[in-house]
Design an enzyme around this catalytic site. Sequence first.
Site, PDB file in Angstrom:
ATOM      1  CD  GLU A 257       4.840   0.963   6.787  1.00 19.19           C
ATOM      2  OE1 GLU A 257       5.420   1.143   7.951  1.00 19.19           O
ATOM      3  OE2 GLU A 257       3.868   1.280   6.173  1.00 19.19           O
TER       4      GLU A 257
ATOM      5  CG  ASP B  48      -0.559   0.294   3.027  1.00 24.79           C
ATOM      6  OD1 ASP B  48       0.697  -1.182   2.814  1.00 24.79           O
ATOM      7  OD2 ASP B  48      -1.005   0.658   3.605  1.00 24.79           O
TER       8      ASP B  48
END
Length: 385
Positions: free
Chosen positions: A141, A85
Amino acid sequence: MDLSTLPAHMTAALPEMLADIEALVTCESPSDDLSAVAKSAEAVARVGARRLGAAPERIVLEGRTHLRWRLGDGPSRVLLLGHHDTVWPLGTLVTRPYAVEGGVLRGPGCFDMKAGLVLAMHAAARLPDPSGVTILVTADEEIGSPSSRALIEAEAAGPVAALVLEASADGGALKTERKGVSLYGVGVAGRAAHAGLEPERGVNATVELAHQVLAVSALAAPGRGTTVTPTLMSSGVTTNTVPAAGRLAVDVRVRDAAEQDRVDAAMRALRPALDGARLEITGGPNRPPLAAEASERLFARAVAVSADLGLPPPRRAAVGGGSDGNFTAGAGTPTLDGLGAVGGGAHAEDEHVLVAELPGRAALVAALVTGLLDEARAASGELRS
């Protein structure tokens, strides 16, 4: 494995690395867009399957797709950790397209940390026997790993080391210390009133928040490396109404667990300054510190391995930002972070990767993993075929 030949092999593979990085960067993956993150997971899975010869296990938690490769047979001995991400919204590619010019690669998420994922895959693909390597690629994250934290900690329980392919620090330095992170919300409940007719009947949430901003800021301890930073703040609904509610976000960074505990206790002890106001404290510690002790031996190994590879010795850096390496270190697993791409501009418009550094970085990771696997196998009495 003849370590001296690794840099040359990785240099020969550079065109493939660049093609893989392009495939990942051109599949945008903002953390808060579940559809985009799912598409990105498939892009990562395709690249990994091509390089590793195996499809990953897809682990969907809270709508987010995390990927795990367990290579070979036997127990997990080395964990390679990363995330797919990014902080960049859909459409960023329109204004900042993927490009490689003058030895510099650009594109949203290239440095943090899609190039690092490609390095992990190419390093694992060069191992003579990858049995015992686990590659875990998470999907959240950048927003604090809410769905993947337990997964990361579980994967960290068995291996002898966790190598985190997050982007390097300045100049390619490895990240040997990371501050712990705590995130809080301070909610204020007051009482509305007309700001012109009878403001004295209200309890002003904005004024209460102002008191809390000062109280929170006073919890910082610069001499200990502790920062306590009020960030987002909002209150009120109209310009002629005494605000009845407000909220303040607080970002805390600490070097050690004792400071994290101190600030947590102080945050929960906050009391309203205005009669009639009420406080609600939410949040708390998000990531434990990655202390120098967790990375000391692995960093020394990286210095020795770099010499064997004919590479310049790496430098070390202590940084304020957190990563999933905080979780592996917090689980008691030796952890070395910042093994990913060399470049700069994480979360910034000038995000970039230095292409010439990619082969050496991949060689370093492959050599580190090889040595760790050999030691783990020797310790368990296994003989390599």
